[in-house]
Enzyme design. Structure first.
Site, PDB file in Angstrom:
ATOM      1  N   ASP A 176       0.834  -1.207   0.000  1.00  0.00           N
ATOM      2  CA  ASP A 176       0.000   0.000   0.000  1.00  0.00           C
ATOM      3  C   ASP A 176       0.867   1.255   0.000  1.00  0.00           C
ATOM      4  O   ASP A 176       1.965   1.251   0.545  1.00  0.00           O
ATOM      5  CB  ASP A 176      -0.905  -0.025   1.245  1.00  0.00           C
ATOM      6  CG  ASP A 176      -2.044   0.974   1.131  1.00  0.00           C
ATOM      7  OD1 ASP A 176      -2.292   1.493   0.025  1.00  0.00           O
ATOM      8  OD2 ASP A 176      -2.675   1.256   2.161  1.00  0.00           O
ATOM      9  N   GLY A 177       0.369   2.315  -0.615  1.00  0.00           N
ATOM     10  CA  GLY A 177       1.039   3.611  -0.511  1.00  0.00           C
ATOM     11  C   GLY A 177       1.688   4.115  -1.785  1.00  0.00           C
ATOM     12  O   GLY A 177       2.378   5.126  -1.760  1.00  0.00           O
ATOM     13  N   ARG A 227       0.041   9.522  -9.962  1.00  0.00           N
ATOM     14  CA  ARG A 227      -0.097   8.288  -9.175  1.00  0.00           C
ATOM     15  C   ARG A 227       0.560   7.098  -9.862  1.00  0.00           C
ATOM     16  O   ARG A 227       1.159   6.231  -9.210  1.00  0.00           O
ATOM     17  CB  ARG A 227      -1.588   7.965  -8.965  1.00  0.00           C
ATOM     18  CG  ARG A 227      -2.320   8.851  -8.002  1.00  0.00           C
ATOM     19  CD  ARG A 227      -3.790   8.439  -7.927  1.00  0.00           C
ATOM     20  NE  ARG A 227      -3.948   7.045  -7.514  1.00  0.00           N
ATOM     21  CZ  ARG A 227      -3.893   6.638  -6.248  1.00  0.00           C
ATOM     22  NH1 ARG A 227      -3.690   7.496  -5.268  1.00  0.00           N
ATOM     23  NH2 ARG A 227      -4.043   5.360  -5.959  1.00  0.00           N
ATOM     24  N   ASN A 259     -10.555  -2.701  -6.312  1.00  0.00           N
ATOM     25  CA  ASN A 259      -9.737  -1.739  -7.070  1.00  0.00           C
ATOM     26  C   ASN A 259     -10.351  -1.337  -8.415  1.00  0.00           C
ATOM     27  O   ASN A 259      -9.931  -0.345  -9.021  1.00  0.00           O
ATOM     28  CB  ASN A 259      -8.311  -2.274  -7.309  1.00  0.00           C
ATOM     29  CG  ASN A 259      -7.428  -2.183  -6.079  1.00  0.00           C
ATOM     30  OD1 ASN A 259      -6.474  -2.934  -5.920  1.00  0.00           O
ATOM     31  ND2 ASN A 259      -7.736  -1.259  -5.172  1.00  0.00           N
ATOM     32  N   ARG A 274       2.120  -5.139   6.014  1.00  0.00           N
ATOM     33  CA  ARG A 274       1.338  -4.086   5.369  1.00  0.00           C
ATOM     34  C   ARG A 274       2.141  -2.788   5.409  1.00  0.00           C
ATOM     35  O   ARG A 274       2.588  -2.363   6.476  1.00  0.00           O
ATOM     36  CB  ARG A 274      -0.010  -3.879   6.050  1.00  0.00           C
ATOM     37  CG  ARG A 274      -0.759  -2.741   5.385  1.00  0.00           C
ATOM     38  CD  ARG A 274      -2.220  -2.682   5.683  1.00  0.00           C
ATOM     39  NE  ARG A 274      -2.806  -1.704   4.772  1.00  0.00           N
ATOM     40  CZ  ARG A 274      -4.022  -1.742   4.283  1.00  0.00           C
ATOM     41  NH1 ARG A 274      -4.822  -2.721   4.614  1.00  0.00           N
ATOM     42  NH2 ARG A 274      -4.462  -0.821   3.465  1.00  0.00           N
ATOM     43  N   SER A 324      -8.014  -5.378   5.004  1.00  0.00           N
ATOM     44  CA  SER A 324      -8.557  -5.081   3.671  1.00  0.00           C
ATOM     45  C   SER A 324      -8.981  -6.307   2.852  1.00  0.00           C
ATOM     46  O   SER A 324      -8.610  -6.445   1.682  1.00  0.00           O
ATOM     47  CB  SER A 324      -7.536  -4.265   2.864  1.00  0.00           C
ATOM     48  OG  SER A 324      -7.294  -3.043   3.506  1.00  0.00           O
TER      49      SER A 324
HETATM   50  C1  FPP Z   1      -1.324   0.342  -3.515  1.00  0.00           C
HETATM   51  O1  FPP Z   1      -1.031   1.668  -3.700  1.00  0.00           O
HETATM   52  C2  FPP Z   1      -0.908  -0.556  -4.530  1.00  0.00           C
HETATM   53  C3  FPP Z   1      -1.718  -1.192  -5.445  1.00  0.00           C
HETATM   54  C4  FPP Z   1      -3.062  -0.794  -5.844  1.00  0.00           C
HETATM   55  C5  FPP Z   1      -1.240  -2.398  -6.064  1.00  0.00           C
HETATM   56  C6  FPP Z   1      -0.359  -2.146  -7.242  1.00  0.00           C
HETATM   57  C7  FPP Z   1       0.882  -2.821  -6.993  1.00  0.00           C
HETATM   58  C8  FPP Z   1       1.952  -2.692  -7.741  1.00  0.00           C
HETATM   59  C9  FPP Z   1       1.983  -1.803  -8.934  1.00  0.00           C
HETATM   60  C10 FPP Z   1       3.128  -3.500  -7.417  1.00  0.00           C
HETATM   61  C11 FPP Z   1       3.379  -4.476  -8.519  1.00  0.00           C
HETATM   62  C12 FPP Z   1       3.172  -5.864  -8.206  1.00  0.00           C
HETATM   63  C13 FPP Z   1       3.551  -6.875  -9.011  1.00  0.00           C
HETATM   64  C14 FPP Z   1       3.285  -8.265  -8.619  1.00  0.00           C
HETATM   65  C15 FPP Z   1       4.251  -6.640 -10.287  1.00  0.00           C
HETATM   66  P1  FPP Z   1      -2.247   2.690  -3.641  1.00  0.00           P
HETATM   67  O2  FPP Z   1      -2.518   3.152  -5.014  1.00  0.00           O
HETATM   68  O3  FPP Z   1      -3.390   2.041  -2.926  1.00  0.00           O
HETATM   69  O4  FPP Z   1      -1.614   3.813  -2.756  1.00  0.00           O
HETATM   70  P2  FPP Z   1      -2.397   4.902  -1.899  1.00  0.00           P
HETATM   71  O5  FPP Z   1      -3.126   4.162  -0.817  1.00  0.00           O
HETATM   72  O6  FPP Z   1      -1.294   5.753  -1.390  1.00  0.00           O
HETATM   73  O7  FPP Z   1      -3.299   5.635  -2.848  1.00  0.00           O
END
Ligand code: FPP
Length: 265
Positions: free
Chosen positions: A35-36, A48, A83, A207, A215
């Protein structure tokens, strides 16, 4: 991958962390809520998607380090069933990034004897993503090293619903009406029908970015997992942060509801 290949590449501070680790008490399965990415980008006044791009690099480092340490399984929460609510452009970007990652890294994954699998309702993913995943799973199916599990379009409640329905379907197919009336579901039956069937339950859940939530991730499987929450945002989660999480895990007393610490992990 071998630990002996990891050590020469460690910086002085990473080595200091590594030397405190007990190689005999590593978790068998590490699960990560990454996350993040968005906040990482926002703090740098970047879009983003740049956070997601850097998130892939962090995932790569975690995969490599876990494999070299000899951890049996690593599950990464890459895309939750929730998502899809993000803007279409971000969802499309995440899907593209995943395909890019698979295309680029698959040979490395395979060469390192890692077996790739995906958990979640893969059938609802875009066809091109599904095809890349299938190719990756097929290529690495016979590998005997670390299990790399990517959670995609994953939700734990959906997984449980799918498991209960699979148990029912299997029983309906094999049992007479009389037997069905007396059917009792057991914990083993549920475990055996989860997407993670055959994998040990995670003993460590990491996490990033500080939120104290699970979550809808692996709700059944993390019943006894140690939870390590760090304020570090996912793109900054590097090898040192992973070693710290493993040390935190090794410092916990695991009792599984008993009084004495359990003798094994
Ligand atoms: C959370 O950040 C991350 C995700 C939604 C998952 C995406 C993960 C990756 C791109 C890593 C890649 C993984 C693999 C297996 C290649 P967020 O957008 O929720 O951050 P925020 O909470 O700060 O908005």
């Amino acid at each position: 991958m071998k630990t002996s290949e990891l050590v020469p590449s460690l910086s002085k501070s990473e080595l200091a962390l590594f030397e405190r680790l007990d190689p005999k008490r590593l978790p068998r399965h590490v699960a990560v809520i990454m996350d993040g990415n968005g906040r990482w980008a926002q703090r740098r006044h970047l879009p983003r998607v740049e956070g997601h791009r850097r998130g892939v690099a962090a995932a790569r480092e975690t995969i490599e380090t876990c494999a070299r340490l000899g951890i049996g399984a690593l599950t990464l929460y890459a895309f939750s069933a929730e998502n899809w609510r993000r803007p279409k452009a971000e969802v499309d970007f995440l899907m593209r990034l995943l395909r890019e990652y698979l295309r680029r890294e698959l040979p490395v994954i395979h060469k390192n004897n890692i077996r790739l699998s995906v958990i979640g309702r893969a059938e609802e993913l875009p066809r091109a993503v599904r095809e890349d995943i299938e190719r990756g799973m097929k290529l690495t199916a016979a590998n005997s090293g670390m299990r790399l599990v990517v959670a995609l379009n994953y939700g734990a409640r959906t997984e449980l619903v799918d498991a209960f329905n699979a148990v029912l379907e299997e029983t309906r197919a094999g049992a007479s009406n009389g037997e069905l009336a007396g059917l009792r579901v057991t914990e083993q039956m549920i475990s055996d029908h989860l997407y993670t069937a055959g994998l040990p339950d995670p003993d460590l859940l990491i996490r990033t970015s500080g939120e104290q939530r699970v979550s809808n991730f692996l709700l059944w499987q993390i019943a006894y997992a140690e939870i390590h929450v760090t304020d570090v945002l996912w793109p900054d989660f590097n090898r040192a942060r992973l070693l710290e999480a493993l040390l935190d895990f090794q410092g916990r007393e695991r009792r599984y509801g008993g009084i004495e610490p359990a003798s094994s992990n």
